[in-house]
Design an enzyme around this catalytic site. Structure first.
Site: not given
Length: 248
Positions: A165, A95
């Site tokens: 993302e 992430h």
């Protein structure tokens, strides 16, 4: 519409307590959720047991991170073996907050991916460019390089979900337009086709993350190469149900 099963992950990040997460879990357990969508909630490690024991079995649970070895003198870390021992089947790796707040390198993320897959955990592997990289026109270079390091560590793609993302859209309220998201997802699928195989390119789910809400999820979900979402802030709210049902 593709044959890839829609996948929606909720990343609770470092949020919630037993009371508020218990209320959220009650909302999810009693909601009418699309059977054609895989749903996974990423809980803080201290609440993994709690989340798994309370959530309906049709909803998966993910750890938000882990380390690259089974056990040892790594204070504060958790291993895939421990995650599995809690009945958890998924882990989120790479992430942008792990990359940019905690300084995790592509190499380390690749090593984690390899170890998690060897440990029979499903992996939600995150990639994405920063604002300055998008403005410099290097989005493809950045996400292809990140994807290559992940791909080099994957033997079995059936347990991998790729999460695109764009860092500039995470928690900022800025969302990639459906067209921007589709463009990158399509190029990522093309990269997989050229560098892995047609079968993997056709079957791997590429999900989008970055300020997904109940208001924009349907339009994003309609894109040919958007196979689901990784949702941050909105996954802590009742509107998460609307996002899960974006393809209903």
């Amino acid at each position: 519409m593709s044959s890839r099963k829609f996948f929606v992950g909720g990343n609770w990040k470092m949020n919630g307590d037993k009371e508020s997460l218990g209320e959220l879990i009650m909302t999810l357990n009693t909601a009418s959720l699309n059977d054609e969508t895989d749903v996974v909630c990423g809980a803080p490690s201290i609440y993994l047991d709690y989340a798994r024991s309370k959530l309906d079995q049709r909803i998966g649970v993910a750890a938000q991170n882990c380390y690259k070895v089974p056990k040892g003198a790594f204070t504060g870390e958790i291993s895939p073996a421990m995650i599995k021992d809690c009945g958890i089947d998924w882990v989120i790796l790479g992430h942008s907050e792990r990359r940019h707040v905690f300084g995790e390198s592509d190499e380390l993320i690749g090593q984690k991916v390899a170890h998690c897959l060897e440990s029979d955990l499903g992996v939600i592997a995150c990639i994405g460019e920063k604002l300055e990289e998008r403005e410099a026109g290097t989005t493809e270079d950045v996400v292809f390089e990140q994807t290559k390091v992940i791909a080099d560590n994957v033997k079995d793609w059936t347990r991998v979900v790729l999460a695109y993302e764009p860092v500039w859209a995470i928690g900022t309220g800025k969302t990639a337009s459906p067209e921007q998201a589709q463009e990158v997802h399509e190029k990522l699928r093309g990269w997989l086709r050229a560098n892995v195989s047609d079968a993997v390119a056709d079957s791997v789910r590429i999900i989008y993350g970055g300020s997904v809400t109940g208001g924009n999820c349907k339009e994003l979900a309609a894109q040919a190469d958007v196979d689901g979402f990784l949702v941050g802030g909105a996954s802590l709210k009742p509107e998460f149900v609307d996002i899960i049902n974006a393809r209903s």
